[in-house]
Scaffold this motif. Sequence first.
Motif, short mmCIF file in Angstrom:
data_model
loop_
_atom_site.label_atom_id
_atom_site.label_comp_id
_atom_site.label_asym_id
_atom_site.label_seq_id
_atom_site.Cartn_x
_atom_site.Cartn_y
_atom_site.Cartn_z
N ALA A 138 11.01 -3.90 -8.11
CA ALA A 138 10.29 -3.10 -8.76
C ALA A 138 8.64 -3.56 -8.56
CB ALA A 138 10.49 -2.64 -10.16
N LEU A 139 8.63 -4.85 -8.59
CA LEU A 139 7.16 -5.54 -8.57
C LEU A 139 6.76 -5.29 -7.21
CD1 LEU A 139 7.33 -9.11 -10.27
CD2 LEU A 139 5.76 -6.97 -10.65
N GLY A 140 7.67 -5.47 -6.15
CA GLY A 140 7.43 -4.99 -4.64
C GLY A 140 6.94 -3.61 -4.47
N VAL A 141 7.44 -2.67 -5.21
CA VAL A 141 6.83 -1.33 -5.27
C VAL A 141 5.31 -1.17 -5.62
CG1 VAL A 141 7.43 0.92 -5.91
CG2 VAL A 141 9.16 -0.28 -5.40
N VAL A 142 5.24 -2.02 -6.79
CA VAL A 142 3.81 -1.88 -7.13
C VAL A 142 2.84 -2.41 -6.28
CG1 VAL A 142 2.17 -2.81 -9.19
CG2 VAL A 142 4.53 -2.07 -9.64
N GLY A 143 3.28 -3.74 -5.70
CA GLY A 143 2.45 -4.31 -4.63
C GLY A 143 2.41 -3.35 -3.47
N LEU A 144 3.42 -2.59 -2.86
CA LEU A 144 3.13 -1.63 -1.79
C LEU A 144 2.03 -0.65 -2.26
CD1 LEU A 144 3.77 -0.29 0.86
CD2 LEU A 144 6.31 0.73 -0.44
N ALA A 145 2.29 -0.20 -3.31
CA ALA A 145 1.32 0.98 -3.78
C ALA A 145 -0.23 0.36 -3.93
CB ALA A 145 1.74 1.50 -5.24
N GLY A 146 -0.38 -0.73 -4.30
CA GLY A 146 -1.59 -1.26 -4.38
C GLY A 146 -2.39 -1.39 -3.06
N VAL A 147 -1.53 -2.08 -2.20
CA VAL A 147 -1.88 -2.15 -0.60
C VAL A 147 -2.54 -0.80 -0.23
CG1 VAL A 147 -1.49 -2.80 1.71
CG2 VAL A 147 -0.84 -4.25 -0.26
N ALA A 148 -1.42 0.32 -0.19
CA ALA A 148 -1.72 1.59 0.23
C ALA A 148 -3.16 2.12 -0.33
CB ALA A 148 -0.56 2.45 -0.18
N LYS A 149 -3.24 1.91 -1.57
CA LYS A 149 -4.46 2.31 -2.29
C LYS A 149 -5.64 1.71 -1.87
CE LYS A 149 -6.44 5.05 -5.35
NZ LYS A 149 -6.70 6.72 -5.07
N LEU A 150 -5.72 0.29 -2.09
CA LEU A 150 -6.98 -0.63 -2.04
C LEU A 150 -7.36 -0.94 -0.99
CD1 LEU A 150 -6.49 -1.92 -5.83
CD2 LEU A 150 -7.85 0.10 -5.10
N VAL A 151 -6.26 -1.60 -0.03
CA VAL A 151 -6.82 -2.19 1.18
C VAL A 151 -7.47 -1.27 2.22
CG1 VAL A 151 -5.88 -3.68 3.09
CG2 VAL A 151 -5.26 -4.18 0.97
N PRO A 152 -8.60 -1.45 2.55
CA PRO A 152 -9.12 -0.67 3.76
C PRO A 152 -8.35 -0.71 5.14
CG PRO A 152 -10.55 -2.77 3.67
CD PRO A 152 -9.54 -2.79 2.50
N ASP A 153 -8.35 0.28 5.82
CA ASP A 153 -7.41 0.54 7.10
C ASP A 153 -8.49 0.17 8.30
OD1 ASP A 153 -5.50 1.11 8.66
OD2 ASP A 153 -5.45 3.51 8.43
N VAL A 154 -8.66 -1.02 8.33
CA VAL A 154 -9.12 -1.60 9.43
C VAL A 154 -8.54 -1.37 10.78
CG1 VAL A 154 -10.64 -3.48 10.36
CG2 VAL A 154 -10.52 -3.10 7.98
N PRO A 155 -9.06 -0.77 11.86
CA PRO A 155 -8.24 -0.95 12.99
C PRO A 155 -7.99 -2.22 13.53
CG PRO A 155 -10.06 0.62 13.23
CD PRO A 155 -10.36 -0.29 11.75
N ARG A 156 -6.95 -2.28 14.56
CA ARG A 156 -6.54 -3.45 15.00
C ARG A 156 -7.60 -3.74 15.99
NH1 ARG A 156 -3.88 -4.42 19.94
NH2 ARG A 156 -3.57 -2.43 20.31
N ALA A 157 -7.87 -5.13 16.00
CA ALA A 157 -9.05 -5.65 16.70
C ALA A 157 -8.61 -5.68 18.26
CB ALA A 157 -9.06 -7.19 16.25
N ASP A 158 -9.58 -5.02 19.08
CA ASP A 158 -9.47 -5.09 20.39
C ASP A 158 -9.62 -6.38 21.15
OD1 ASP A 158 -8.86 -2.12 20.43
OD2 ASP A 158 -11.15 -1.87 20.42
N GLY A 159 -9.07 -6.55 22.23
CA GLY A 159 -9.28 -7.79 22.94
C GLY A 159 -8.38 -8.96 22.63
N VAL A 160 -7.75 -9.03 21.40
CA VAL A 160 -7.09 -10.01 21.12
C VAL A 160 -5.56 -9.86 21.47
CG1 VAL A 160 -6.13 -11.28 19.03
CG2 VAL A 160 -8.32 -10.69 18.91
N ARG A 161 -5.05 -10.91 22.32
CA ARG A 161 -3.70 -10.82 22.71
C ARG A 161 -2.79 -11.86 22.27
NH1 ARG A 161 -5.49 -6.55 23.48
NH2 ARG A 161 -5.85 -5.25 25.39
N LEU A 162 -1.57 -11.60 22.29
CA LEU A 162 -0.60 -12.84 21.93
C LEU A 162 -0.97 -14.25 22.60
CD1 LEU A 162 1.70 -13.90 20.40
CD2 LEU A 162 3.25 -12.95 22.39
N ARG A 163 -1.51 -14.17 23.97
CA ARG A 163 -1.79 -15.58 24.46
C ARG A 163 -3.06 -16.18 23.84
NH1 ARG A 163 -3.30 -11.69 28.45
NH2 ARG A 163 -5.52 -11.74 28.96
#
Length: 402
Positions: free
Chosen positions: A165-190
């Motif tokens: 249940a705590l995990g559900v609260v954490g999921l809701a918090g991330v969805a609400k408060l963390v900004p949706d920053v796009p994935r950084a370009d030019g960064v690859r696994l290598r």
Amino acid sequence: MPLALLALAIGAFGIGTTEFVIMGLLPEVASDYGVSIPTAGFLVTGYALGVMFGAPLMTVLGTKVSRKRMLMLLMGLFIVGNLLSALAPAFSVMLVGRVVASLAHGAFFGIGSVVAADLVAPQKRAGAIAMMFTGLTVANVVGVPLGTLVGQSVGWRVTFALVAALGVVGLAGVAKLVPDVPRADGVRLRHELAAFKNAQVLLAMAMTVLGFGGVFAAITYIAPMMTHVAGFADGSVTWLLVLFGLGMVGGNLVGGKFADRALMPLLYVSLGALSVVLALFTLTAHHKIASAVTIVLIGALGFATVPPLQKRVLDHAHGAPTLASAVNIGAFNLGNALSAWLGGVVIAAGFGYTAPNWVGAVLAGAALVLAFLSAALERRDVASRPRAAGTAPAEQRAVAHH
């Protein structure tokens, strides 16, 4: 500090609760499944190994999506794992549930550390990381003791259902408060993998394994140690874990404050003192008041190393820090797994419930040696740069900054 750090701290709170609450419930779980205490300790080892391997795996899988979406997916995986643990009909199934939950741990803290550091000015990065890890430490003051109390009163399965249940609260918090920053370009696994060619990154991770392993050598077996050696009642384990959690909170905040000012001196002091305190725990564990004080010190000294070590990895893996950050979280848990296993070995060998403290002291001492080695290599590199042919002064300063 940005409000998004609160969301990360909420997720860290749930993850911290499930990681540490099992230690206060080992006797109950072992009794329910009919296994020994050392065997039940595999629930700690299995979780830690899951974090170690899951951290890079989940981080690599998440390179195609935004960091916010990956954090949400990780919290979903965490919820599923804890529900499986709560419903497990056999010890092996519960172990699987622990591993499933652990797969979210390393990547969440690794990606979360990068997000937290990017939300603030460069001179406040360690403080932002510490703020996120405050959720982990507060879990040991509130979540773990309450989970232990619930587990001892109405059953450990209820504890893991509440953690889900705590995990559900954490999921809701991330969805609400963390900004949706796009994935950084030019960064690859290598690019991310290139960070592991840096000796300082590898040394910081090795310090993480050994230093934090020292803490878990003692704390994994805190319940049987305090009840069989110190003479505490079973119910006292709850408030002893509160003391450990309070030490963690204090150490984490101090580490976050001073890591931006004097990172290496902080590591020298915290690792050296941790080694000494763990060695003394073999003696203080026989006395109630002394053991309680020692538990606070172990929590404080152990978690004082978390912000500086995480910051050191981020600093030396600059440009592609996500995978290195996640792997360093895995390194914390490799230390947990190693020390939990070694602690079980010395107990099973008949050396008693205080023997894991000696294991912890040796591990923390080894981490201190690596800290001195890391600083010596850094001084050597800085001293050799002015003599490097063709290196302009501006380039020297840029390299020295990192």
